[in-house]
Write an enzyme that holds these catalytic residues in place. Structure first.
Site, mmCIF file in Angstrom:
data_model
loop_
_atom_site.group_PDB
_atom_site.id
_atom_site.type_symbol
_atom_site.label_atom_id
_atom_site.label_comp_id
_atom_site.label_asym_id
_atom_site.label_seq_id
_atom_site.Cartn_x
_atom_site.Cartn_y
_atom_site.Cartn_z
ATOM 1 C CG HIS A 107 -65.534 -50.734 -13.348
ATOM 2 N ND1 HIS A 107 -65.737 -50.324 -14.644
ATOM 3 C CD2 HIS A 107 -66.700 -51.275 -12.941
ATOM 4 C CE1 HIS A 107 -66.983 -50.599 -14.994
ATOM 5 N NE2 HIS A 107 -67.585 -51.185 -13.987
ATOM 6 C CG ASP A 136 -63.402 -45.288 -10.407
ATOM 7 O OD1 ASP A 136 -64.449 -44.742 -10.015
ATOM 8 O OD2 ASP A 136 -63.397 -46.337 -11.074
ATOM 9 C CD GLN A 164 -69.340 -49.309 -6.699
ATOM 10 O OE1 GLN A 164 -70.103 -49.206 -5.742
ATOM 11 N NE2 GLN A 164 -69.758 -49.710 -7.880
ATOM 12 C CE LYS A 170 -71.369 -47.447 -10.706
ATOM 13 N NZ LYS A 170 -71.830 -48.815 -10.882
ATOM 14 C CB CYS A 172 -67.061 -54.149 -15.278
ATOM 15 S SG CYS A 172 -68.586 -54.183 -16.186
HETATM 16 N N1 PMP Z 1 -65.639 -47.442 -11.508
HETATM 17 C C1 PMP Z 1 -66.161 -48.273 -10.606
HETATM 18 C C2 PMP Z 1 -65.359 -48.629 -9.393
HETATM 19 C C3 PMP Z 1 -67.446 -48.774 -10.799
HETATM 20 O O1 PMP Z 1 -67.970 -49.615 -9.902
HETATM 21 C C4 PMP Z 1 -68.172 -48.416 -11.960
HETATM 22 C C5 PMP Z 1 -69.559 -48.972 -12.231
HETATM 23 N N2 PMP Z 1 -69.776 -50.278 -11.824
HETATM 24 C C6 PMP Z 1 -67.580 -47.538 -12.852
HETATM 25 C C7 PMP Z 1 -66.325 -47.065 -12.596
HETATM 26 C C8 PMP Z 1 -68.283 -47.102 -14.088
HETATM 27 O O2 PMP Z 1 -69.428 -46.377 -13.777
HETATM 28 P P1 PMP Z 1 -70.510 -46.020 -14.887
HETATM 29 O O3 PMP Z 1 -70.874 -47.296 -15.577
HETATM 30 O O4 PMP Z 1 -71.627 -45.423 -14.108
HETATM 31 O O5 PMP Z 1 -69.886 -45.022 -15.810
#
Ligand code: PMP
Length: 406
Positions: A123, A200, A203, A226, A364
């Site tokens: 991401h 990270d 997910q 999430k 993203c």
């Molecule tokens: N890492 C991953 C794999 C994500 O899917 C996301 C959110 N789509 C993020 C980081 C960032 O999360 P946040 O916008 O809640 O900070």
């Protein structure tokens, strides 16, 4: 143990929404999940009955709020099986946690020429903070490639590891592909090379058990929203020794022990990394969300979501022209797809008119889209409150739009 899905659905008021005259079927869970009533109530209760600033007060409400906030930290500790609750740093989300780490880690450990390894399927929030850090520290960013199924090419990872590799920062589960990465193997390889690892898990934690001790993770991050919790909450987990060694990132109240104009000494963990007034009600709400997940049982959630993923994949593939992007052997409940040459935005807009909420775009994760040579995808991602009936509606919707485009 089979879950009582109708009973679970009743706990989510938003699922009763009617969109353009159709019942909502929400498949945008990888972007954010809905919140059960108990989480919403908990946040309201904090503001109605506990509201006070934490840690600094001698008065009753401040003590009550502090206790609830620190209990939430302990809930996270147990949930991820951290050794100490002070290894859990509350942040504004996964993005906030990675930025904290990139700054503190960079400042404390990275020298010019040092290397950090990420992967093609990250991401943007696990790419850009490291790029910025590399620029500041004159360090080098290396990237593990992926294959056409959307899996990491592990032999290439082996080649990237070098004596200069300070950190490997990879996602547990890809938000755009659903791939579950072999974190135990990556960690073992990183450690054998003398490198640290950050995972990270934005997910992952809502779908699979992430045990930071069993996996021997050095750092791990996730977002509260999430995992059925409030927005603006998240966690950075770090091993005590590493967090103690690292410089804090943000300065301000709460993170200090003593301040003079000549010198400041820092507070102990976890406060050293929590400058200013945190999201008190949100973090307490996150504790409630973790209780919700723990009471259902992550293994039960995972097996139900696997069932939904298998069913949806099978049904999707019956649609002529369907192309699933991300066909790894080991996947979480995310399906990215395209149908014929219909633009994802057009398809997504038409599905929306049927009450079917999917996400469209690059999610993203532009490097993934570049790898597959596509501008974006549609993405359906499932949570514990989704049902096969909803998937049937989605499949009918996609088929209908496909026919309309001829
Ligand atoms: N890492 C991953 C794999 C994500 O899917 C996301 C959110 N789509 C993020 C980081 C960032 O999360 P946040 O916008 O809640 O900070």
């Amino acid at each position: 143990m089979p879950l009582n899905i109708p009973n679970i659905r009743e706990q989510f008021p938003i699922l009763e929404s009617v969109i353009y005259g159709k019942p909502l079927a929400y498949f945008d869970n990888a972007a954010t999940m809905h919140k059960p009533r108990r989480v919403v109530n908990k946040v309201t209760e904090v503001y109605e009955k506990l509201n006070s600033n934490i840690h600094r007060g001698v008065h009753y409400l401040s003590n009550q709020a502090t206790t609830a906030y620190e209990e939430a930290r302990q809930k996270v500790q147990l949930f991820i099986n951290a050794t100490h609750s002070h290894e859990v740093i509350f942040t504004s989300g996964a993005t906030g946690a990675i930025n904290l780490l990139a700054n503190s880690f960079g400042e404390s450990y990275m020298k010019p020429g040092d290397e950090i390894i990420i992967s093609t399927m990250e991401h943007h929030s696990n790419i850009v903070p490291w790029q910025m850090m590399c620029k500041r520290r004159k360090a080098v960013l290396k990237v593990i490639p992926i294959n056409k199924n959307g899996e990491l090419i592990l032999e290439e990872f082996d080649k990237l590891l070098s004596p200069k590799t300070k950190l490997v920062a990879v996602s547990y589960v890809s938000n755009a592909l659903g791939t579950i990465n072999p974190i135990a193997e990556l960690t073992q390889k990183a450690h054998a090379n003398g490198s640290l690892i950050m995972v990270d898990a934005a997910q992952a934690v809502q779908h699979i058990k992430v045990d930071v001790q069993a996996l021997d993770l050095d750092f791990m991050v996730f977002s509260g929203h999430k995992i059925y919790g409030p927005t603006g909450t998240g966690v950075l987990y770090g091993k005590e020794k590493l967090l103690n060694e690292m410089e804090p990132w943000q300065g301000g109240g709460e993170m200090i022990k003593t301040v003079t104009f000549e010198e400041t000494t820092y507070n102990e963990l976890p406060f050293k990394f929590e400058a200013g007034t945190p999201n008190i009600a949100g973090c307490i709400g996150l504790g409630e969300a973790i209780d919700f997940v723990s009471e259902l049982g992550l293994e039960n959630i995972q097996s139900y979501e696997d069932e939904l993923l298998d069913y949806a994949t099978k049904e999707f593939l019956k649609i002529p022209g369907m192309r699933i992007i991300g066909t790894a052997d080991n996947k979480a409940s995310v399906i990215s797809f395209l149908v014929n040459n219909i633009h994802p935005f057009d398809m997504g807009t038409m599905l929306d008119k049927m009450g079917l909420a999917v996400r469209t775009g690059h999610h993203c994760a532009q490097p993934i889209m570049d790898f597959f040579g596509i501008p974006g995808t549609l993405r359906a991602s499932f949570a514990v409150y989704n049902t096969k009936d909803e998937i049937d509606r989605l499949v009918q919707g996609i088929s209908k739009v496909t026919q309309m485009f001829g």
